[in-house]
Motif scaffolding. Structure first.
Motif, PDB file in Angstrom:
ATOM      1  N   ASP A  98      25.744  38.355  33.356  1.00  0.00           N
ATOM      2  CA  ASP A  98      25.227  39.112  32.209  1.00  0.00           C
ATOM      3  C   ASP A  98      26.334  39.480  31.233  1.00  0.00           C
ATOM      4  N   LYS A  99      27.540  39.632  31.754  1.00  0.00           N
ATOM      5  CA  LYS A  99      28.673  40.012  30.917  1.00  0.00           C
ATOM      6  C   LYS A  99      29.607  38.846  30.623  1.00  0.00           C
ATOM      7  N   ASN A 100      29.237  37.636  31.089  1.00  0.00           N
ATOM      8  CA  ASN A 100      30.096  36.456  30.894  1.00  0.00           C
ATOM      9  C   ASN A 100      31.518  36.727  31.373  1.00  0.00           C
ATOM     10  N   THR A 101      31.632  37.404  32.481  1.00  0.00           N
ATOM     11  CA  THR A 101      32.943  37.866  32.938  1.00  0.00           C
ATOM     12  C   THR A 101      33.202  37.478  34.382  1.00  0.00           C
ATOM     13  N   VAL A 102      34.418  37.056  34.619  1.00  0.00           N
ATOM     14  CA  VAL A 102      34.896  36.791  35.977  1.00  0.00           C
ATOM     15  C   VAL A 102      35.968  37.823  36.295  1.00  0.00           C
ATOM     16  N   TYR A 103      35.875  38.398  37.475  1.00  0.00           N
ATOM     17  CA  TYR A 103      36.800  39.441  37.882  1.00  0.00           C
ATOM     18  C   TYR A 103      37.702  38.971  39.014  1.00  0.00           C
ATOM     19  N   LEU A 104      38.884  39.553  39.062  1.00  0.00           N
ATOM     20  CA  LEU A 104      39.754  39.388  40.223  1.00  0.00           C
ATOM     21  C   LEU A 104      40.049  40.785  40.746  1.00  0.00           C
ATOM     22  N   HIS A 105      39.480  41.088  41.900  1.00  0.00           N
ATOM     23  CA  HIS A 105      39.690  42.379  42.534  1.00  0.00           C
ATOM     24  C   HIS A 105      40.887  42.240  43.469  1.00  0.00           C
ATOM     25  N   MET A 106      41.901  43.019  43.212  1.00  0.00           N
ATOM     26  CA  MET A 106      43.145  42.910  43.986  1.00  0.00           C
ATOM     27  C   MET A 106      43.398  44.210  44.740  1.00  0.00           C
ATOM     28  N   GLY A 158      43.008  44.195  32.021  1.00  0.00           N
ATOM     29  CA  GLY A 158      43.055  44.907  33.291  1.00  0.00           C
ATOM     30  C   GLY A 158      44.417  44.991  33.927  1.00  0.00           C
ATOM     31  N   GLY A 159      45.369  44.252  33.387  1.00  0.00           N
ATOM     32  CA  GLY A 159      46.709  44.326  33.951  1.00  0.00           C
ATOM     33  C   GLY A 159      47.316  45.706  33.748  1.00  0.00           C
ATOM     34  N   ALA A 160      48.153  46.120  34.701  1.00  0.00           N
ATOM     35  CA  ALA A 160      48.760  47.447  34.641  1.00  0.00           C
ATOM     36  C   ALA A 160      49.935  47.511  35.600  1.00  0.00           C
ATOM     37  N   SER A 161      50.601  48.641  35.591  1.00  0.00           N
ATOM     38  CA  SER A 161      51.680  48.908  36.542  1.00  0.00           C
ATOM     39  C   SER A 161      51.126  49.783  37.660  1.00  0.00           C
ATOM     40  N   VAL A 162      51.287  49.322  38.883  1.00  0.00           N
ATOM     41  CA  VAL A 162      50.783  50.067  40.039  1.00  0.00           C
ATOM     42  C   VAL A 162      51.845  50.090  41.124  1.00  0.00           C
ATOM     43  N   GLN A 163      51.655  50.970  42.074  1.00  0.00           N
ATOM     44  CA  GLN A 163      52.548  51.005  43.220  1.00  0.00           C
ATOM     45  C   GLN A 163      52.027  50.069  44.305  1.00  0.00           C
ATOM     46  N   ALA A 164      52.949  49.618  45.127  1.00  0.00           N
ATOM     47  CA  ALA A 164      52.567  48.763  46.253  1.00  0.00           C
ATOM     48  C   ALA A 164      51.515  49.478  47.094  1.00  0.00           C
ATOM     49  N   GLY A 165      50.505  48.719  47.516  1.00  0.00           N
ATOM     50  CA  GLY A 165      49.405  49.288  48.271  1.00  0.00           C
ATOM     51  C   GLY A 165      48.213  49.649  47.402  1.00  0.00           C
ATOM     52  N   GLY A 166      48.430  49.654  46.096  1.00  0.00           N
ATOM     53  CA  GLY A 166      47.368  50.004  45.172  1.00  0.00           C
ATOM     54  C   GLY A 166      46.422  48.854  44.881  1.00  0.00           C
ATOM     55  N   SER A 167      45.486  49.111  43.961  1.00  0.00           N
ATOM     56  CA  SER A 167      44.468  48.129  43.619  1.00  0.00           C
ATOM     57  C   SER A 167      44.340  47.985  42.106  1.00  0.00           C
ATOM     58  N   LEU A 168      43.892  46.808  41.697  1.00  0.00           N
ATOM     59  CA  LEU A 168      43.605  46.536  40.298  1.00  0.00           C
ATOM     60  C   LEU A 168      42.414  45.611  40.214  1.00  0.00           C
ATOM     61  N   ARG A 169      41.717  45.680  39.093  1.00  0.00           N
ATOM     62  CA  ARG A 169      40.670  44.714  38.819  1.00  0.00           C
ATOM     63  C   ARG A 169      40.956  44.063  37.472  1.00  0.00           C
ATOM     64  N   LEU A 170      41.171  42.771  37.506  1.00  0.00           N
ATOM     65  CA  LEU A 170      41.383  42.005  36.282  1.00  0.00           C
ATOM     66  C   LEU A 170      40.046  41.434  35.817  1.00  0.00           C
ATOM     67  N   SER A 171      39.895  41.350  34.503  1.00  0.00           N
ATOM     68  CA  SER A 171      38.673  40.822  33.918  1.00  0.00           C
ATOM     69  C   SER A 171      38.996  39.640  33.023  1.00  0.00           C
ATOM     70  N   CYS A 172      38.097  38.678  33.013  1.00  0.00           N
ATOM     71  CA  CYS A 172      38.223  37.509  32.143  1.00  0.00           C
ATOM     72  C   CYS A 172      36.872  37.269  31.495  1.00  0.00           C
ATOM     73  N   VAL A 173      36.795  37.529  30.203  1.00  0.00           N
ATOM     74  CA  VAL A 173      35.562  37.268  29.462  1.00  0.00           C
ATOM     75  C   VAL A 173      35.587  35.823  29.000  1.00  0.00           C
ATOM     76  N   VAL A 174      34.562  35.080  29.359  1.00  0.00           N
ATOM     77  CA  VAL A 174      34.473  33.654  29.057  1.00  0.00           C
ATOM     78  C   VAL A 174      33.360  33.443  28.033  1.00  0.00           C
ATOM     79  N   SER A 175      33.712  32.807  26.926  1.00  0.00           N
ATOM     80  CA  SER A 175      32.686  32.530  25.923  1.00  0.00           C
ATOM     81  C   SER A 175      32.875  31.133  25.330  1.00  0.00           C
ATOM     82  N   PRO A 176      31.827  30.327  25.174  1.00  0.00           N
ATOM     83  CA  PRO A 176      30.533  30.555  25.807  1.00  0.00           C
ATOM     84  C   PRO A 176      30.613  30.322  27.305  1.00  0.00           C
ATOM     85  N   TYR A 177      29.678  30.828  28.046  1.00  0.00           N
ATOM     86  CA  TYR A 177      29.773  30.823  29.507  1.00  0.00           C
ATOM     87  C   TYR A 177      28.881  29.780  30.157  1.00  0.00           C
ATOM     88  N   MET A 178      27.593  30.010  30.079  1.00  0.00           N
ATOM     89  CA  MET A 178      26.675  29.130  30.785  1.00  0.00           C
ATOM     90  C   MET A 178      26.698  27.741  30.175  1.00  0.00           C
TER      91      MET A 178
END
Length: 126
Positions: free
Chosen positions: A75-83, A8-28
């Protein structure tokens, strides 16, 4: 052994938004705390946000409060960081980390975590 894969990492301009994803396995049953850290060249890796995967507790750094949100999708074994409202100083390599223990006041301690991903790069331009 817990494996973490960030994206999910990318180049953005200041003021913009990104969502990073982290797939964790195994999770539970193996991971109780998942966190995001940021590192820039020449500086130590610092905690940005953490999540207790079995409850609703979250923790944020002062710079992340009000702009970033950490969430999980079991359900997706994923943790997100919404920025949101990204600033130039938010740029860096973002790492996902996992620990078998519940997060607490020590969530920013790097040695609390037993597994790390390889990181995803975030660039913020002015």
């Amino acid at each position: 052994q817990v494996q973490l894969v960030e994206s999910g990492g990318a180049s953005v301009q200041a003021g913009g938004s990104l969502r990073l994803s982290c797939v964790v396995s195994p999770y539970m049953y193996t991971t109780n705390c998942v966190a995001w850290f940021r590192q820039v060249p020449g500086k130590e890796r610092e905690g940005v946000a953490a999540l207790y995967t079995s409850g609703t507790f979250t923790w944020y750094s002062d710079s992340a409060k009000g702009r970033f949100t950490i969430t999980q999708d079991n359900d997706k074994n994923t943790v997100y960081l919404h920025m949101n409202s990204l600033k130039v100083e938010d740029a860096g390599m973002y790492y996902c980390a996992a620990a078998p223990l519940k997060c607490g006041s020590d969530w920013k301690q790097r040695d609390f975590y037993t597994s790390w991903g390889h990181g995803t790069q975030v660039t913020v331009s002015s």
